[in-house]
Each structure stands twice: as structure tokens, then as C-alpha cells.
Enzyme design. Structure first.
Site, PDB file in Angstrom:
ATOM      1  N   GLY A  21       0.941  -1.156  -0.053  1.00 29.90           N
ATOM      2  CA  GLY A  21       0.001  -0.101   0.144  1.00 29.90           C
ATOM      3  C   GLY A  21       1.053   1.285  -0.035  1.00 29.90           C
ATOM      4  O   GLY A  21       0.488   2.270   0.653  1.00 29.90           O
ATOM      5  N   SER A 138      -2.001   0.030  14.943  1.00 30.47           N
ATOM      6  CA  SER A 138      -2.774   1.224  15.626  1.00 30.47           C
ATOM      7  C   SER A 138      -3.218   1.231  17.072  1.00 30.47           C
ATOM      8  O   SER A 138      -3.121   0.194  17.629  1.00 30.47           O
ATOM      9  CB  SER A 138      -4.178   1.100  14.878  1.00 30.47           C
ATOM     10  OG  SER A 138      -5.164   2.205  15.476  1.00 30.47           O
ATOM     11  N   TYR A 164     -11.775  -3.525  12.846  1.00 32.08           N
ATOM     12  CA  TYR A 164     -10.569  -2.714  12.607  1.00 32.08           C
ATOM     13  C   TYR A 164      -9.685  -3.127  14.063  1.00 32.08           C
ATOM     14  O   TYR A 164      -8.628  -3.540  13.914  1.00 32.08           O
ATOM     15  CB  TYR A 164     -10.891  -1.462  12.399  1.00 32.08           C
ATOM     16  CG  TYR A 164      -9.529  -0.631  12.273  1.00 32.08           C
ATOM     17  CD1 TYR A 164      -8.900  -0.794  11.020  1.00 32.08           C
ATOM     18  CD2 TYR A 164      -9.051   0.265  13.264  1.00 32.08           C
ATOM     19  CE1 TYR A 164      -7.666   0.127  10.759  1.00 32.08           C
ATOM     20  CE2 TYR A 164      -7.880   1.002  13.084  1.00 32.08           C
ATOM     21  CZ  TYR A 164      -7.177   0.971  11.741  1.00 32.08           C
ATOM     22  OH  TYR A 164      -5.991   1.523  11.701  1.00 32.08           O
TER      23      TYR A 164
END
Ligand SMILES: NC(=O)c1ccc[n+]([C@@H]2O[C@H](COP(=O)([O-])OP(=O)(O)OC[C@H]3O[C@@H](n4cnc5c(N)ncnc54)[C@H](OP(=O)(O)O)[C@@H]3O)[C@@H](O)[C@H]2O)c1
Length: 285
Positions: A21, A138, A164
């Protein structure tokens, strides 16, 4: 080093790095700075034509290759085409807060993108890796409530945000188990984690979470600072299993330092269980 920036990157000439990415957001800055420091950077993207203009504008030795990390066939093809040493593998690609969807392999799209596909990519590329594997996770892993019996959201009611958080905790635990396995086998390869704090990118443009970014304004990291923990984790002498994030209050913004993940991210039994559950998912996919 205090206030570390990309200007402090060492000379990376002769080193090869994969950034998944890497044509947008934090990945683009990561690719750009690694290439500027002299690394050969392979940018893995799901849509090479869309990514081409951004990647061709990067300095240095940068190559674009197709890699959809949520698609196990694409992951296998990317890995099968790899030859030669790979110094650093950076798992940057990710999606957040996306609606329920299944991949061609029948996997939950969000979990497959953030965790399951990258897990397989690590397995397949590990024989080539000479230095380290970096996973961009995260702070939201702290709110993860992993159900290893249902990692892939088959029996629970799907929650876009919880999926997530869980995928990011799965990344943290996978990194822990990977480091344990590397150490046990006598390998010098390191498994490390980075998190960008909260950075202004396109990650949540499609969702209500974008309000957080809008309201947060200058309290949050810009994209340049958001990429620094990844760059630090990929190049500095941090210990295996280091968790690198911004040094500011709540680790939301600032310069990279080694911090601690949540206690749930340091649970060795949970890490082994996630590893086994993910192996089963990949074998079925
Ligand atoms: N921004 C933040 O505050 C924040 C906070 C914590 C963690 N993170 C993590 O940082 C990483 C980078 O996110 P970002 O903020 O830079 O978001 P972004 O601007 O939305 O970038 C996400 C990148 O992931 C790529 N991607 C998505 N699905 C993919 C797939 N199946 N295969 C290959 N590439 C795929 C996207 O490619 P396309 O161009 O094809 O969409 C894009 O390049 C993510 O892992 C994210 O979870 C970000």
C-alpha cells in the site's frame, strides 16, 4: 534520539524494502523516504494503473508491483515472483471501518486486508527476509476484543470498527508470536511494530470517523510525521517486538520513540492462538 525525523535515516544503499500500500497516505511517504535514503523500494499495490503516477514521481530506485494483500492468490503470486534477499518487509496497507464484505477467498475483507493476507505474505517471504518485518498497527489495538474462534467474523454480528480494532490487535499478537518463533529458531530477523498516532490520511474518508480527523486539526499528526514511526521501526536499532509510536501525549502525534503496546498485545498464549487460527484461515482460503 530525540525528535528523530526522516533526515536522520541512515544510508540505505544496497537494501531492498517492500512497502505494501505504498502509493498513498503513510505508505507513500514511507516509500519516498526509504528511496530517498538509497533503498531499492518495491511498492506493492492492488491497482498498479491507479498507483503509477504517484509511484513514478518518487525519487530513486522504486518499482511498482501488483499486490492485493486481501487476496490470497495475489499474495501467493507476489511472493512466488520474489527472488533474492529482502531486507525489510513493511506491512503498511490497511483499511478501516469498512462495511461487511467477503473476499474472493470468502474471508472478511477488513480482517483479510489488515491481518490474514499480511500473515500469509510474511510466511511466504520470510525465507528471503534478512533484517526485519514491520507491521503498521494502531493504538486502537488497545480496544481489540479478539475472538480466536471467530477471527473471520462468521458467527458474530459484524461491527466495522470492532473488526478494525480486532485486526490491529491480531497484528500485534502475530508480531509477538513471529518474534518468539524467530528467536526460538536462532534467527537474527526481527519482528517489530509501528503505529502512526492519528494522522491525516484518506483512511477514513468513507466513514463517519473522518469527523475525528476534521475536528482534531493540528492536535493530530500530519502525514509526514505519521510515517516517522514506520521509518524508525524499519531502520533503527530497536529490539525485536518493539512498538514504535509518536512521543506526544497519548502517542497521538510527535516524533517516534519505542513505547509499549497494550497488555493484551503481550499475551503469549493469545498470540499462539491467533497464529494457529490464522493458519487455519489461510489453509481454507
Ligand atoms: N492514518 C492514521 O491515523 C492511522 C492510525 C493508525 C494506523 N494506521 C494504519 O496505517 C496504515 C496506512 O494507512 P493510511 O492512514 O496511510 O491510510 P490510506 O491513506 O487510506 O492508505 C491505505 C493504503 O493501503 C492500501 N490498501 C488498502 N487495501 C489494500 C489491499 N487489499 N492491497 C494492497 N493495498 C491496499 C491503499 O491502497 P489503494 O490506493 O489501492 O486504496 C493505500 O495505499 C494502515 O495499516 C492503517 O491501519 C493509520
Amino acid at each position: 534520539m530525540a525528535n528523530w525525523t526522516a533526515a536522520d535515516l541512515p544510508d540505505l544503499t544496497g537494501r531492498t524494502v517492500v512497502v505494501t500500500g505504498g502509493a498513498r497516505g503513510l505508505g507513500l511517504v514511507t516509500s519516498r523516504e526509504l528511496a530517498r535514503a538509497g533503498a531499492s523500494v518495491v511498492v506493492g499495490v492492488r491497482d498498479p494503473e491507479r498507483a503509477r503516477p504517484a509511484v513514478e514521481a518518487l525519487p530513486g530506485d522504486v518499482e511498482l508491483r501488483r499486490l492485493d494483500v486481501s487476496d490470497l492468490t495475489s499474495v501467493r503470486e507476489f511472493a512466488a515472483a520474489w527472488s533474492g534477499p529482502l531486507d525489510v518487509l513493511v506491512h503498511n496497507a490497511g483499511v478501516m471501518d469498512v462495511p461487511a464484505a467477503r473476499t474472493a477467498d470468502g474471508l472478511d475483507l477488513q480482517t483479510a486486508t489488515n491481518h490474514t493476507g499480511p500473515f500469509l505474505l510474511t510466511q511466504l517471504l520470510l525465507p528471503h527476509v534478512t533484517d526485519r518485518v514491520v507491521a503498521v498497527t494502531s493504538q486502537l489495538h488497545r480496544l481489540g476484543r479478539l475472538d480466536v474462534a471467530d477471527l473471520d467474523w462468521r458467527t458474530r454480528r459484524y461491527s466495522p470498527l470492532q473488526a478494525y480494532r480486532d485486526s490491529k490487535l491480531a497484528q500485534v499478537l502475530t508480531s509477538l508470536e513471529l518474534q518468539r518463533r524467530l528467536t526460538a529458531s536462532g534467527s537474527a530477523v526481527r519482528s517489530v511494530l509501528a503505529h502512526p498516532g492519528i494522522a491525516h490520511t484518506g483512511l477514513v474518508d468513507h466513514s463517519r470517523q473522518k469527523l475525528v480527523l476534521r475536528l482534531g486539526g493540528r492536535l493530530l499528526n500530519d502525514v509526514e510525521h505519521g510515517a516517522l514511526p514506520t521509518l524508525f521501526a524499519a531502520t533503527q536499532d530497536v529490539p525485536g517486538n518493539a512498538y514504535v509510536g509518536p512521543d506526544g501525549l497519548g502517542s497521538v502525534k510527535g516524533h517516534p520513540v519505542v513505547r509499549r503496546p497494550a497488555r493484551t498485545g503481550l499475551d503469549a498464549d493469545a498470540a499462539a492462538a491467533v497464529w494457529r487460527a490464522t493458519e487455519l484461515l489461510v489453509a481454507r482460503g
